[in-house]
Design an enzyme around this catalytic site. Structure first.
Site, PDB file in Angstrom:
ATOM      1  N   ARG A  14      85.568  33.913 -72.509  1.00 48.97           N
ATOM      2  CA  ARG A  14      86.638  34.473 -73.358  1.00 48.97           C
ATOM      3  C   ARG A  14      86.494  34.028 -74.810  1.00 48.97           C
ATOM      4  NH1 ARG A  14      88.867  33.575 -68.397  1.00 48.97           N
ATOM      5  NH2 ARG A  14      89.449  31.459 -69.002  1.00 48.97           N
ATOM      6  N   GLU A  34      90.567  22.011 -66.786  1.00 50.19           N
ATOM      7  CA  GLU A  34      91.901  21.796 -66.198  1.00 50.19           C
ATOM      8  C   GLU A  34      91.776  21.995 -64.686  1.00 50.19           C
ATOM      9  OE1 GLU A  34      94.820  24.540 -67.687  1.00 50.19           O
ATOM     10  OE2 GLU A  34      96.439  23.589 -66.566  1.00 50.19           O
TER      11      GLU A  34
HETATM   12  P1  AMP Z   1      90.222  22.717 -71.322  1.00 52.04           P
HETATM   13  O1  AMP Z   1      88.795  22.332 -71.231  1.00 52.04           O
HETATM   14  O2  AMP Z   1      91.091  21.980 -70.354  1.00 52.04           O
HETATM   15  O3  AMP Z   1      90.748  22.650 -72.742  1.00 52.04           O
HETATM   16  O4  AMP Z   1      90.309  24.228 -70.836  1.00 52.04           O
HETATM   17  C1  AMP Z   1      90.001  25.271 -71.707  1.00 52.04           C
HETATM   18  C2  AMP Z   1      89.138  26.299 -71.063  1.00 52.04           C
HETATM   19  O5  AMP Z   1      89.571  26.638 -69.760  1.00 52.04           O
HETATM   20  C3  AMP Z   1      89.147  27.589 -71.853  1.00 52.04           C
HETATM   21  O6  AMP Z   1      87.849  28.155 -71.831  1.00 52.04           O
HETATM   22  C4  AMP Z   1      90.149  28.453 -71.147  1.00 52.04           C
HETATM   23  O7  AMP Z   1      89.716  29.785 -71.107  1.00 52.04           O
HETATM   24  C5  AMP Z   1      90.245  27.879 -69.739  1.00 52.04           C
HETATM   25  N1  AMP Z   1      91.618  27.569 -69.335  1.00 52.04           N
HETATM   26  C6  AMP Z   1      92.100  26.348 -69.014  1.00 52.04           C
HETATM   27  N2  AMP Z   1      93.380  26.391 -68.648  1.00 52.04           N
HETATM   28  C7  AMP Z   1      93.738  27.683 -68.762  1.00 52.04           C
HETATM   29  C8  AMP Z   1      94.967  28.388 -68.540  1.00 52.04           C
HETATM   30  N3  AMP Z   1      96.081  27.749 -68.122  1.00 52.04           N
HETATM   31  N4  AMP Z   1      94.985  29.716 -68.773  1.00 52.04           N
HETATM   32  C9  AMP Z   1      93.866  30.365 -69.193  1.00 52.04           C
HETATM   33  N5  AMP Z   1      92.688  29.763 -69.405  1.00 52.04           N
HETATM   34  C10 AMP Z   1      92.611  28.444 -69.184  1.00 52.04           C
END
Ligand code: AMP
Length: 197
Positions: A83, A120
């Site tokens: 994305r 996450e």
């Molecule tokens: P993080 O590494 O925890 O900051 O997660 C960010 C990445 O995971 C991004 O590439 C987002 O597209 C995806 N992502 C994590 N949590 C979500 C969420 N609640 N909704 C949509 N995409 C998420």
């Protein structure tokens, strides 16, 4: 024209355009669709695909990013699969700089450098082509959403290991309660998040 200030909106002067960050925040939030328990129980997934059905909102998002990174030295924009490609490539185009795809393991065909990271939900490995940018170049890191900051931390560590300098970050969405901004602020002062939860 100098920067305009308004008590209710944090305004940005981009040439002759004044872009209200509060407006774009509301526009993005009203387009985003919450999908509970996706891709696994307990996660509320922020689905940005409805934004893609609105070309003027897409354009406003890219224009906002451009306005808010003005003054930064940017030699390339790195977008994180998948994305992060949606607006990252458009942003690079508007800035007139190359786009660096940061991809999941096994997708890039040329020689790569890689890094493992935690999401996450789950873990993953990202890769960048070894010739994607030159050492000493300033790289703006872009993703659709900042959650814990694990993904952009891995991407930034990888870019730094490859000799790059982190110019800043842009995100369409930020989940502030997961403190991602705190985790990444040591990389660069500029962290742009258009819609904050
Ligand atoms: P993080 O590494 O925890 O900051 O997660 C960010 C990445 O995971 C991004 O590439 C987002 O597209 C995806 N992502 C994590 N949590 C979500 C969420 N609640 N909704 C949509 N995409 C998420």
């Amino acid at each position: 024209m100098g920067q305009k200030f308004c008590p209710f909106f944090n305004s940005i002067n981009s040439g002759s355009d004044i872009i209200f960050t509060a407006m774009i925040d509301l526009q993005i939030k009203s387009a985003i669709r919450d999908i509970p328990d996706f891709p696994k129980p307990g996660i509320v997934f922020k689905d940005i695909t409805p934004i893609l059905k609105d070309p003027s909102l897409c354009e406003a998002i890219v224009d906002n990013f451009v306005a808010r990174v003005q003054g930064l030295k940017i030699d390339a924009v790195a977008g994180i699969e998948s994305r992060g490609f949606l607006f990252g490539l458009q942003l690079a185009g508007k800035l007139g700089v190359p786009f660096v795809p940061v991809r999941k393991a096994g997708k890039l065909p040329f020689s790569v450098k890689q890094k493992e990271y935690e999401l996450e939900y789950g873990t993953a490995t990202i890769e960048v082509h070894t010739d994607a940018f030159k050492p000493g170049q300033h790289i703006l890191v872009h993703d659709d959403l900042l959650a814990t900051g694990g993904t952009v931390t891995a991407a930034s560590d990888l870019i730094i290991e490859m000799g790059g300098i982190i110019a800043g970050f842009t995100f369409v969405v930020g989940l502030n309660f997961l403190n991602g901004k705190e985790k990444i602020k040591h990389f660069a002062d500029k962290v742009v998040v258009l819609a904050e939860y």
